[in-house]
Design a protein around this motif. Structure first.
Motif, PDB file in Angstrom:
ATOM      1  N   LEU A  26       0.840  -1.179   0.000  1.00 38.83           N
ATOM      2  CA  LEU A  26       0.000   0.000   0.000  1.00 38.83           C
ATOM      3  C   LEU A  26       0.889   1.249   0.000  1.00 38.83           C
ATOM      4  O   LEU A  26       2.103   1.155   0.060  1.00 38.83           O
ATOM      5  N   ALA A  30       2.926   1.033   3.974  1.00 40.55           N
ATOM      6  CA  ALA A  30       2.005   0.059   4.574  1.00 40.55           C
ATOM      7  C   ALA A  30       1.847  -1.151   3.665  1.00 40.55           C
ATOM      8  O   ALA A  30       2.095  -1.090   2.464  1.00 40.55           O
ATOM      9  N   TRP A  31       1.436  -2.268   4.250  1.00 40.57           N
ATOM     10  CA  TRP A  31       1.138  -3.464   3.470  1.00 40.57           C
ATOM     11  C   TRP A  31       0.130  -4.324   4.209  1.00 40.57           C
ATOM     12  O   TRP A  31      -0.065  -4.183   5.421  1.00 40.57           O
ATOM     13  N   VAL A  32      -0.524  -5.224   3.467  1.00 43.81           N
ATOM     14  CA  VAL A  32      -1.414  -6.221   4.063  1.00 43.81           C
ATOM     15  C   VAL A  32      -1.121  -7.580   3.443  1.00 43.81           C
ATOM     16  O   VAL A  32      -0.862  -7.698   2.246  1.00 43.81           O
ATOM     17  N   LEU A 151     -10.428  -0.841   4.168  1.00 45.84           N
ATOM     18  CA  LEU A 151      -9.151  -0.154   4.382  1.00 45.84           C
ATOM     19  C   LEU A 151      -9.112   1.077   3.499  1.00 45.84           C
ATOM     20  O   LEU A 151      -9.518   1.029   2.333  1.00 45.84           O
ATOM     21  N   MET A 172      -1.935  -6.688   8.922  1.00 49.57           N
ATOM     22  CA  MET A 172      -1.644  -5.308   8.524  1.00 49.57           C
ATOM     23  C   MET A 172      -0.292  -4.929   9.090  1.00 49.57           C
ATOM     24  O   MET A 172      -0.092  -4.982  10.313  1.00 49.57           O
ATOM     25  N   CYS A 176       0.905   0.632   8.439  1.00 46.38           N
ATOM     26  CA  CYS A 176      -0.540   0.557   8.197  1.00 46.38           C
ATOM     27  C   CYS A 176      -1.362   1.193   9.315  1.00 46.38           C
ATOM     28  O   CYS A 176      -2.357   1.883   9.049  1.00 46.38           O
ATOM     29  N   TRP A 180      -2.939   4.319   7.496  1.00 43.88           N
ATOM     30  CA  TRP A 180      -4.195   3.816   6.955  1.00 43.88           C
ATOM     31  C   TRP A 180      -5.187   3.627   8.101  1.00 43.88           C
ATOM     32  O   TRP A 180      -4.804   3.610   9.276  1.00 43.88           O
ATOM     33  N   HIS A 182      -8.920   1.271   9.176  1.00 43.61           N
ATOM     34  CA  HIS A 182      -9.770   0.150   8.813  1.00 43.61           C
ATOM     35  C   HIS A 182     -11.070   0.226   9.600  1.00 43.61           C
ATOM     36  O   HIS A 182     -11.158   0.895  10.635  1.00 43.61           O
TER      37      HIS A 182
END
Length: 205
Positions: A26, A30-32, A151, A172, A176, A180, A182
């Protein structure tokens, strides 16, 4: 009422390999990671947690009034025994896979029971404690009827949607929780209950 999955297995062989998780990068570091059906026999786990966990209702101040939190909660600190052996296996698997990247093991487990489509959680990041200033991870295991986890970049922007239930996992990581947000929105389509189990490092809520 809970509706089980026709695909739910009775196999109790433990979590699937986390190497199968699909990572999405992201913005802002960030990443998921997402792994559908990570836990076998997830519907049986849901039923056990539903009856064995000491669920509690909470009330919180919102602006000038105190309101009911629209879900039931339970929290297991790092010194407390988790309510089911499958959660011990899940935590051990998460620690084995992510500790090198995270730099520490997961320590706590917060559980939320979304009883029906009227239960929800508003847009937020887990920024109480170190999550406000440091990259961290939150791993969420979902059992029961799938619900949408949304998200979006903090402050608004394009929204990503993941339908999570029946043993699905989302992790997450990176920035994140800081960059970000959620949410689990209310739903007129939810036909049953969902339990989420959030594994977090020490000092992150």
């Amino acid at each position: 009422m809970f509706q089980g999955s026709l695909l739910d297995s009775t196999d109790e062989s433990g979590p699937r390999p986390l190497s199968s998780a699909r990572r999405t990068q992201l913005a802002h570091g960030a990443w998921v990671d997402v792994l559908p059906g990570w836990i076998p026999a997830a519907d049986a786990l849901f039923e056990r947690l539903l009856t064995s966990v000491p669920w509690r209702a909470e009330r919180r101040r919102m602006y000038d009034r105190v309101v009911d939190v629209p879900r039931l909660l339970s929290f297991y600190d790092e010194a407390e025994e988790l309510p089911d052996p499958v959660l011990d296996e899940a935590k051990a698997a998460l620690d084995d896979h992510y500790t090198d990247e995270l730099g520490e093991p997961f320590r706590t487990a917060g559980l939320c029971l979304y009883r029906d489509g009227r239960d929800s959680v508003a847009w937020h990041g887990d920024r109480t404690g170190r999550g406000a200033t440091h990259d961290t991870m939150v791993a969420i295991l979902s059992v029961g009827t799938p619900r949408s986890l949304l998200l979006r970049p903090r402050g608004g922007g394009p929204t990503m949607r993941h339908e999570l239930g029946h043993g699905d996992l989302i992790v997450m990581g990176g920035s994140c929780q800081r960059t970000w947000e959620h949410a689990i929105p209310k739903s007129t389509h939810a036909k049953g209950s969902r339990i989420s189990i959030q594994f977090r490092p020490r000092g992150v809520r």
